[in-house]
Every structure is written in C-alpha cells, then in structure tokens.
Design an enzyme around this catalytic site. Sequence first.
Site, PDB file in Angstrom:
ATOM      1  N   ASP A 169       0.860  -1.126  -0.036  1.00  9.05           N
ATOM      2  CA  ASP A 169      -0.025   0.027   0.028  1.00  9.05           C
ATOM      3  C   ASP A 169       0.990   1.302  -0.023  1.00  9.05           C
ATOM      4  O   ASP A 169       2.253   1.193   0.137  1.00  9.05           O
ATOM      5  CB  ASP A 169      -0.930  -0.160   1.212  1.00  9.05           C
ATOM      6  CG  ASP A 169      -0.106  -0.417   2.393  1.00  9.05           C
ATOM      7  OD1 ASP A 169       1.047  -0.335   2.583  1.00  9.05           O
ATOM      8  OD2 ASP A 169      -0.922  -0.593   3.477  1.00  9.05           O
ATOM      9  N   HIS A 189      -6.919  -4.466  10.305  1.00  9.71           N
ATOM     10  CA  HIS A 189      -6.801  -4.169   8.835  1.00  9.71           C
ATOM     11  C   HIS A 189      -5.519  -4.951   8.330  1.00  9.71           C
ATOM     12  O   HIS A 189      -4.705  -4.986   9.133  1.00  9.71           O
ATOM     13  CB  HIS A 189      -6.729  -2.827   8.611  1.00  9.71           C
ATOM     14  CG  HIS A 189      -5.635  -1.657   8.925  1.00  9.71           C
ATOM     15  ND1 HIS A 189      -5.641  -0.901   9.870  1.00  9.71           N
ATOM     16  CD2 HIS A 189      -4.331  -1.930   8.440  1.00  9.71           C
ATOM     17  CE1 HIS A 189      -4.516  -0.271   9.926  1.00  9.71           C
ATOM     18  NE2 HIS A 189      -3.710  -1.009   9.291  1.00  9.71           N
ATOM     19  N   ASN A 192      -7.038  -2.492  14.582  1.00  9.29           N
ATOM     20  CA  ASN A 192      -8.469  -2.782  14.285  1.00  9.29           C
ATOM     21  C   ASN A 192      -8.738  -3.958  13.235  1.00  9.29           C
ATOM     22  O   ASN A 192      -9.680  -4.184  12.550  1.00  9.29           O
ATOM     23  CB  ASN A 192      -9.191  -1.686  13.687  1.00  9.29           C
ATOM     24  CG  ASN A 192      -8.618  -1.109  12.404  1.00  9.29           C
ATOM     25  OD1 ASN A 192      -7.807  -1.973  11.708  1.00  9.29           O
ATOM     26  ND2 ASN A 192      -8.869   0.023  11.909  1.00  9.29           N
ATOM     27  N   GLU A 228      -9.360  -1.307   5.371  1.00  7.71           N
ATOM     28  CA  GLU A 228      -9.988  -1.314   6.753  1.00  7.71           C
ATOM     29  C   GLU A 228     -11.425  -1.944   6.967  1.00  7.71           C
ATOM     30  O   GLU A 228     -11.973  -2.374   6.048  1.00  7.71           O
ATOM     31  CB  GLU A 228     -10.480   0.304   6.728  1.00  7.71           C
ATOM     32  CG  GLU A 228      -9.354   1.205   6.846  1.00  7.71           C
ATOM     33  CD  GLU A 228      -8.326   1.461   7.885  1.00  7.71           C
ATOM     34  OE1 GLU A 228      -8.306   0.644   8.872  1.00  7.71           O
ATOM     35  OE2 GLU A 228      -7.798   2.347   7.955  1.00  7.71           O
TER      36      GLU A 228
HETATM   37  C1  GLP Z   1      -0.320   0.501   8.672  1.00  9.43           C
HETATM   38  C2  GLP Z   1       0.305  -0.341   7.167  1.00  9.43           C
HETATM   39  C3  GLP Z   1      -0.201  -1.765   7.569  1.00  9.43           C
HETATM   40  C4  GLP Z   1       0.403  -2.162   8.860  1.00  9.43           C
HETATM   41  C5  GLP Z   1      -0.033  -1.618   9.886  1.00  9.43           C
HETATM   42  C6  GLP Z   1       0.363  -2.017  11.395  1.00  9.43           C
HETATM   43  O1  GLP Z   1      -1.433   0.942   8.767  1.00  9.43           O
HETATM   44  N1  GLP Z   1      -0.647   0.080   6.270  1.00  9.43           N
HETATM   45  O2  GLP Z   1       0.188  -2.599   6.580  1.00  9.43           O
HETATM   46  O3  GLP Z   1       0.283  -3.902   8.800  1.00  9.43           O
HETATM   47  O4  GLP Z   1       0.127  -0.165   9.843  1.00  9.43           O
HETATM   48  O5  GLP Z   1       1.501  -1.296  11.611  1.00  9.43           O
HETATM   49  P1  GLP Z   1       2.566  -1.821  12.786  1.00  9.43           P
HETATM   50  O6  GLP Z   1       3.443  -2.639  12.435  1.00  9.43           O
HETATM   51  O7  GLP Z   1       3.497  -0.449  13.137  1.00  9.43           O
HETATM   52  O8  GLP Z   1       1.612  -2.108  14.145  1.00  9.43           O
END
Ligand code: GLP
Length: 254
Positions: free
Chosen positions: A68, A139, A137, A144
């Site tokens: 993304d 995702h 959440n 989302e």
């Molecule tokens: C972001 C990314 C996700 C990622 C998520 C969790 O929103 N778009 O791909 O998995 O955060 O992030 P973290 O690893 O910092 O908890």
Amino acid sequence: MLRITVLADERALARQEATRVADALKTKPDLVLGLPTGRTPVRLYHELGTLHSRGQVDFSRAMTFNLDEFFGIPPSHQGSYRTFMEQHLFSRVNMAPDRVHFLNGAAPDAEAECRRYEAAITAVGGIDLQLVGIGTNGHIGFNEPARELAGRTHRVTLKASTRRSNVALFGGELERVPIEALSMGMATILHARQVVLLATGKSKARCIERLVNGPLTPKLPASFLQLHRDVELVLDTAAAALLQDSQQLPAARS
Ligand code: GLP
C-alpha cells in the site's frame, strides 16, 4: 490452513523471518515478494540488511510489490511508504531499483494506477511470498474494517485510528497524515502463493484472537486469511497472549 508460530520476542521473530526470506531466495532467486510497512517488519528488514552484508542473502533477481501507499503525496515524500522501504530495506540490500514495485500516491488517476498495479502483479506470475502486518483494528494493508471489502487494488479512505498510528511518519502532526491511500485488496493478498502475518505486542492480541477464533467478517479484514491454504501467523508471546486458553499452541521459541 492457519498455522501459528509463537516466538519469545521481536528479535527472535526478525531472525526467523529473515532466514525464511533468505532461504526462499536461495530456492528461487527471482522470488516475487509482497511487503508490508509499519513498525512490525522494521527489525526483520534490518536483519536482512545484516545478512546481506555477510553475503548470506542475494536480492539481485528478486522482485517486490509493496502492499500500500498513501494517496496524495509523491514517492519522494518523507512520510511515504516508498521512503520508509528505502530507509529500512532497499538501501541495505542489493535490490535492483527496476524490480521494486510500488503504488504511486501521486498518480493523476487513482483508478488507473490501481489497475496498472494489478496488471503488473499478474504479468510477473503473481506473488510468491506475501508478508503482512496487522492493524489493531484488524486491517491488512489499508483494507479497513467496512461493510464490504474491495477485492482488488483500490483507493481507500483511512480510519482516524489508522492515521493516528502512522503519525510518526509525518513528524507527529496528524493533520499532515494523508486522508486517503491506495492498497492491494484482500483478493490480491489472498492470491499470493504463501502468506505470512507478523504481529508483535499486546496491542495486537485481541485482533489475533478474533482472527484465529472468530467468524469471517469484513469488520475484521484479516479474518479472510482463514481462507488461504498456506498462511502462517508468526507472533511474539504478547500478541499470542489471548490464544493461550483457546488453542493448543507450541511453546514459545527464542
Ligand atoms: C499500517 C500499514 C499496515 C500495517 C499496519 C500495522 O497502517 N498500512 O500494512 O500492517 O499499519 O502497523 P504496525 O506494524 O506499526 O503495527
């Protein structure tokens, strides 16, 4: 089939997953990797840099597709996921720049950009190994929770909580975090031949428990991973904490 591995901590997880990627590249030097951003894979990326400096991993023929990207900022922006990947992985290993694939958050036509990305993935024969993180959440990428999920790469409006969790990339200023993003869809992710979800820390324990034991629901996009025939959850003990009662888990390895 959902497999679960629990490791003692983030360090053990980074080491194991770096070895997984290095081994996969030995078996298939032109491996197509799907990659996440976020805090979770940072140690893994640095570990791959260390392995590379010791001559233990070769990315020269690998190809990557990131999950993304924020929409409305150019790839060169300090807060972009492209910049994040450059800092944490691509500058540390021998990735050929023309084999790195990214959604362009500055594309004039978002829908055309999403179609281009899907076509690029198809053109190389699909993703071999897709690594993903998970938002608190539930995702995956920027898919989302919603009443329905987009199957393929699409434009998405970010939840306030997701924008907050990305605020560090934008100097701690929430108003600078883009409101929209482009993301692979759940079907894009589920078409990868192998999916590995990484999760660490107690903030992920609840959504991991729902992913493992709960129903398939667009309210928890990660729940759709239950449909994949080759998916592994690699967790630290904190992220696995709520599974202990309901699952026969292997003892944590360090
Ligand atoms: C972001 C990314 C996700 C990622 C998520 C969790 O929103 N778009 O791909 O998995 O955060 O992030 P973290 O690893 O910092 O908890």
